[in-house]
Design a protein around this motif. Sequence first.
Motif, PDB file in Angstrom:
ATOM      1  N   ARG A  65      -0.721  -7.904 -34.297  1.00 45.96           N
ATOM      2  CA  ARG A  65       0.194  -8.927 -34.826  1.00 45.96           C
ATOM      3  C   ARG A  65      -0.587 -10.147 -35.305  1.00 45.96           C
ATOM      4  O   ARG A  65      -0.247 -10.739 -36.331  1.00 45.96           O
ATOM      5  N   THR A  66      -1.612 -10.514 -34.556  1.00 42.79           N
ATOM      6  CA  THR A  66      -2.428 -11.659 -34.956  1.00 42.79           C
ATOM      7  C   THR A  66      -3.120 -11.385 -36.277  1.00 42.79           C
ATOM      8  O   THR A  66      -3.165 -12.247 -37.165  1.00 42.79           O
ATOM      9  N   GLU A  67      -3.641 -10.180 -36.422  1.00 43.98           N
ATOM     10  CA  GLU A  67      -4.311  -9.798 -37.675  1.00 43.98           C
ATOM     11  C   GLU A  67      -3.327  -9.851 -38.848  1.00 43.98           C
ATOM     12  O   GLU A  67      -3.656 -10.362 -39.922  1.00 43.98           O
ATOM     13  N   SER A  68      -2.106  -9.359 -38.634  1.00 46.04           N
ATOM     14  CA  SER A  68      -1.089  -9.412 -39.685  1.00 46.04           C
ATOM     15  C   SER A  68      -0.754 -10.851 -40.053  1.00 46.04           C
ATOM     16  O   SER A  68      -0.565 -11.179 -41.229  1.00 46.04           O
ATOM     17  N   PHE A  69      -0.674 -11.720 -39.043  1.00 45.60           N
ATOM     18  CA  PHE A  69      -0.385 -13.128 -39.297  1.00 45.60           C
ATOM     19  C   PHE A  69      -1.460 -13.759 -40.175  1.00 45.60           C
ATOM     20  O   PHE A  69      -1.156 -14.467 -41.142  1.00 45.60           O
ATOM     21  N   TRP A  70      -2.737 -13.504 -39.864  1.00 44.79           N
ATOM     22  CA  TRP A  70      -3.814 -14.109 -40.652  1.00 44.79           C
ATOM     23  C   TRP A  70      -3.846 -13.563 -42.073  1.00 44.79           C
ATOM     24  O   TRP A  70      -4.165 -14.283 -43.017  1.00 44.79           O
ATOM     25  N   LYS A  71      -3.496 -12.273 -42.235  1.00 47.17           N
ATOM     26  CA  LYS A  71      -3.421 -11.714 -43.585  1.00 47.17           C
ATOM     27  C   LYS A  71      -2.323 -12.402 -44.390  1.00 47.17           C
ATOM     28  O   LYS A  71      -2.512 -12.736 -45.566  1.00 47.17           O
ATOM     29  N   GLU A  72      -1.176 -12.616 -43.756  1.00 50.76           N
ATOM     30  CA  GLU A  72      -0.076 -13.309 -44.438  1.00 50.76           C
ATOM     31  C   GLU A  72      -0.477 -14.743 -44.790  1.00 50.76           C
ATOM     32  O   GLU A  72      -0.165 -15.223 -45.873  1.00 50.76           O
ATOM     33  N   LEU A  73      -1.169 -15.404 -43.886  1.00 49.65           N
ATOM     34  CA  LEU A  73      -1.606 -16.773 -44.146  1.00 49.65           C
ATOM     35  C   LEU A  73      -2.603 -16.821 -45.293  1.00 49.65           C
ATOM     36  O   LEU A  73      -2.522 -17.710 -46.157  1.00 49.65           O
ATOM     37  N   ASP A  74      -3.527 -15.860 -45.341  1.00 48.02           N
ATOM     38  CA  ASP A  74      -4.463 -15.796 -46.462  1.00 48.02           C
ATOM     39  C   ASP A  74      -3.730 -15.553 -47.783  1.00 48.02           C
ATOM     40  O   ASP A  74      -4.097 -16.119 -48.819  1.00 48.02           O
ATOM     41  N   TYR A  75      -2.694 -14.728 -47.751  1.00 50.89           N
ATOM     42  CA  TYR A  75      -1.898 -14.472 -48.946  1.00 50.89           C
ATOM     43  C   TYR A  75      -1.234 -15.761 -49.431  1.00 50.89           C
ATOM     44  O   TYR A  75      -1.233 -16.066 -50.630  1.00 50.89           O
ATOM     45  N   VAL A  76      -0.662 -16.536 -48.500  1.00 49.07           N
ATOM     46  CA  VAL A  76      -0.013 -17.798 -48.867  1.00 49.07           C
ATOM     47  C   VAL A  76      -1.039 -18.787 -49.419  1.00 49.07           C
ATOM     48  O   VAL A  76      -0.782 -19.477 -50.411  1.00 49.07           O
ATOM     49  N   LYS A  77      -2.214 -18.849 -48.787  1.00 48.25           N
ATOM     50  CA  LYS A  77      -3.268 -19.740 -49.282  1.00 48.25           C
ATOM     51  C   LYS A  77      -3.679 -19.353 -50.702  1.00 48.25           C
ATOM     52  O   LYS A  77      -3.889 -20.213 -51.562  1.00 48.25           O
ATOM     53  N   LYS A  81      -3.426 -21.568 -54.120  1.00 52.60           N
ATOM     54  CA  LYS A  81      -4.553 -21.842 -55.009  1.00 52.60           C
ATOM     55  C   LYS A  81      -4.195 -21.532 -56.459  1.00 52.60           C
ATOM     56  O   LYS A  81      -4.645 -22.199 -57.381  1.00 52.60           O
ATOM     57  N   HIS A  82      -3.408 -20.497 -56.649  1.00 48.08           N
ATOM     58  CA  HIS A  82      -3.026 -20.069 -57.994  1.00 48.08           C
ATOM     59  C   HIS A  82      -1.565 -20.430 -58.265  1.00 48.08           C
ATOM     60  O   HIS A  82      -0.822 -19.664 -58.879  1.00 48.08           O
ATOM     61  N   ARG A  83      -1.146 -21.591 -57.842  1.00 44.85           N
ATOM     62  CA  ARG A  83       0.251 -21.987 -57.991  1.00 44.85           C
ATOM     63  C   ARG A  83       0.653 -22.220 -59.441  1.00 44.85           C
ATOM     64  O   ARG A  83       1.830 -22.165 -59.769  1.00 44.85           O
ATOM     65  N   HIS A  84      -0.317 -22.457 -60.307  1.00 43.79           N
ATOM     66  CA  HIS A  84       0.027 -22.624 -61.719  1.00 43.79           C
ATOM     67  C   HIS A  84       0.496 -21.310 -62.342  1.00 43.79           C
ATOM     68  O   HIS A  84       1.152 -21.303 -63.376  1.00 43.79           O
ATOM     69  N   GLU A  85       0.164 -20.190 -61.716  1.00 46.66           N
ATOM     70  CA  GLU A  85       0.601 -18.877 -62.179  1.00 46.66           C
ATOM     71  C   GLU A  85       1.896 -18.431 -61.480  1.00 46.66           C
ATOM     72  O   GLU A  85       2.369 -17.323 -61.716  1.00 46.66           O
TER      73      GLU A  85
END
Length: 122
Positions: A65-77, A81-85
């Motif tokens: 679950r912790t690994e899934s959480f960090w993957k989701e957080l990396d996806y949001v980050k 970063k690419h919010r203009h797209e």
Amino acid sequence: MASKLHQVQAKLLQASQFVTKHGSAYHKQLLEQNKQYIVDPPTAEKCNELAKQLFYTRLASIPGRTESFWKELDYVKNMWKHRHELKVEDAGIAALFGLECFAWFCAGEIIGRGFTFTGYYP
């Protein structure tokens, strides 16, 4: 007021008679439909063992679950970063999610105060 009380009592009597008449058959049907989940023999020791298995299984699932959480957080980050797209649909979904989180927070606050909206305790 007395007539309402009489109506409620009559409904409760009717419901209790229905449960008395059909409750046993419903119980048997429910057990028969879910017999694959029943552990034999149904003893207190077996219940304690199953409770421990559930606890330690959930404890063992924490790293995944912790690994899934960090993957989701990396996806949001990455999305930030690419919010203009960012598409309008994605922004709308994020806004609705934020609104839902805020609504659950407000509901929790109201429940925590004993279902008062002002926070005033007389």
